[in-house]
Design a protein around this motif. Structure first.
Motif, PDB file in Angstrom:
ATOM      1  N   ALA A   1      -3.875   2.544 -32.500  1.00 23.45           N
ATOM      2  CA  ALA A   1      -2.962   3.684 -32.361  1.00 23.45           C
ATOM      3  C   ALA A   1      -1.592   3.372 -32.954  1.00 23.45           C
ATOM      4  CB  ALA A   1      -2.827   4.071 -30.898  1.00 23.45           C
ATOM      5  N   ILE A   2      -1.149   2.138 -32.793  1.00 25.80           N
ATOM      6  CA  ILE A   2       0.143   1.756 -33.371  1.00 25.80           C
ATOM      7  C   ILE A   2       0.048   1.778 -34.894  1.00 25.80           C
ATOM      8  CG2 ILE A   2       1.833  -0.118 -33.616  1.00 25.80           C
ATOM      9  CD1 ILE A   2       1.115  -0.908 -30.712  1.00 25.80           C
ATOM     10  N   GLY A   3      -1.084   1.354 -35.437  1.00 26.23           N
ATOM     11  CA  GLY A   3      -1.293   1.389 -36.880  1.00 26.23           C
ATOM     12  C   GLY A   3      -1.277   2.810 -37.419  1.00 26.23           C
ATOM     13  N   ILE A   4      -1.904   3.725 -36.679  1.00 23.68           N
ATOM     14  CA  ILE A   4      -1.891   5.133 -37.085  1.00 23.68           C
ATOM     15  C   ILE A   4      -0.459   5.652 -37.109  1.00 23.68           C
ATOM     16  CG2 ILE A   4      -2.544   7.476 -36.387  1.00 23.68           C
ATOM     17  CD1 ILE A   4      -5.181   6.238 -35.342  1.00 23.68           C
ATOM     18  N   SER A   5       0.290   5.328 -36.071  1.00 22.71           N
ATOM     19  CA  SER A   5       1.688   5.759 -35.990  1.00 22.71           C
ATOM     20  C   SER A   5       2.500   5.183 -37.153  1.00 22.71           C
ATOM     21  CB  SER A   5       2.287   5.317 -34.659  1.00 22.71           C
ATOM     22  OG  SER A   5       3.654   5.633 -34.597  1.00 22.71           O
ATOM     23  N   ARG A   6       2.305   3.906 -37.464  1.00 19.78           N
ATOM     24  CA  ARG A   6       3.037   3.275 -38.577  1.00 19.78           C
ATOM     25  C   ARG A   6       2.646   3.919 -39.910  1.00 19.78           C
ATOM     26  NH1 ARG A   6       6.338  -0.403 -36.861  1.00 19.78           N
ATOM     27  NH2 ARG A   6       5.751  -1.890 -35.251  1.00 19.78           N
ATOM     28  N   GLY A   7       1.361   4.207 -40.095  1.00 16.76           N
ATOM     29  CA  GLY A   7       0.910   4.866 -41.325  1.00 16.76           C
ATOM     30  C   GLY A   7       1.508   6.251 -41.469  1.00 16.76           C
ATOM     31  N   ASN A   8       1.544   7.007 -40.359  1.00 16.69           N
ATOM     32  CA  ASN A   8       2.147   8.344 -40.378  1.00 16.69           C
ATOM     33  C   ASN A   8       3.626   8.263 -40.715  1.00 16.69           C
ATOM     34  OD1 ASN A   8      -0.287   9.522 -39.686  1.00 16.69           O
ATOM     35  ND2 ASN A   8       0.238   9.755 -37.525  1.00 16.69           N
ATOM     36  N   ARG A   9       4.314   7.312 -40.095  1.00 20.71           N
ATOM     37  CA  ARG A   9       5.754   7.168 -40.334  1.00 20.71           C
ATOM     38  C   ARG A   9       6.028   6.763 -41.794  1.00 20.71           C
ATOM     39  NH1 ARG A   9       7.428   4.569 -35.917  1.00 20.71           N
ATOM     40  NH2 ARG A   9       6.971   2.495 -36.690  1.00 20.71           N
ATOM     41  N   ALA A  10       5.207   5.867 -42.333  1.00 12.73           N
ATOM     42  CA  ALA A  10       5.398   5.441 -43.725  1.00 12.73           C
ATOM     43  C   ALA A  10       5.217   6.618 -44.677  1.00 12.73           C
ATOM     44  CB  ALA A  10       4.417   4.317 -44.071  1.00 12.73           C
ATOM     45  N   PHE A  11       4.201   7.458 -44.424  1.00 12.17           N
ATOM     46  CA  PHE A  11       3.963   8.622 -45.275  1.00 12.17           C
ATOM     47  C   PHE A  11       5.143   9.585 -45.184  1.00 12.17           C
ATOM     48  CE2 PHE A  11       2.322  12.887 -46.045  1.00 12.17           C
ATOM     49  CZ  PHE A  11       1.711  12.714 -47.284  1.00 12.17           C
ATOM     50  N   GLU A  12       5.604   9.830 -43.969  1.00 10.84           N
ATOM     51  CA  GLU A  12       6.728  10.747 -43.761  1.00 10.84           C
ATOM     52  C   GLU A  12       8.000  10.226 -44.423  1.00 10.84           C
ATOM     53  OE1 GLU A  12       9.323  12.204 -39.967  1.00 10.84           O
ATOM     54  OE2 GLU A  12       7.151  12.237 -39.733  1.00 10.84           O
TER      55      GLU A  12
END
Length: 127
Positions: free
Chosen positions: A94-105
């Motif tokens: 879940a933390i990885g998903i959050s980091r991936g979302n933040r990087a894209f944003e």
């Protein structure tokens, strides 16, 4: 979270490519030329991310983004930011998903800011 983001730009494809490359480089990405004029941007370490997963910080968490530069039939230049391959969940749950979302944003915001400040952004559409 969108899987892509389209930036419609009133400029030629080469100058758009250079501006997008610069925006991503300032965000810490290594940017390489891809096929058919695309860009491939990578940040962080895949090995370190697989080892420590979600504990990696934003700059060391492995992120890959792709940018396609196209011209529509109407003659509009479009830069399409696409989430790269490599699932964030496999690299930190879940933390990885959050980091991936933040990087894209963050990348989308950096590109938007660059194109808007240059006065060439005509439309920005998450997809």
């Amino acid at each position: 979270m969108p899987e892509s983001h389209d930036f419609f730009v009133a400029a030629d494809p080469e100058s758009v490519r250079a501006r997008v490359r610069g925006a991503l480089a300032r965000e810490g990405y290594t940017v390489e030329d891809g096929e058919q004029g695309a860009l491939r941007a990578v940040r962080g370490s895949l090995g370190l991310t697989l080892l420590i997963g979600g504990l990696a910080n934003d700059r060391t968490f492995h992120t890959r983004l792709d940018v396609q530069i196209m011209v529509t039939p109407e003659g509009r230049t479009v830069a399409r930011l696409i989430r790269g391959s490599g699932k964030s969940a496999l690299k930190g749950g879940a933390i990885g998903i959050s980091r991936g979302n933040r990087a894209f944003e963050q990348a989308a915001n950096a590109i938007h800011t660059e194109l808007a400040q240059a006065g060439i952004l005509t439309e920005s559409v998450p997809g």
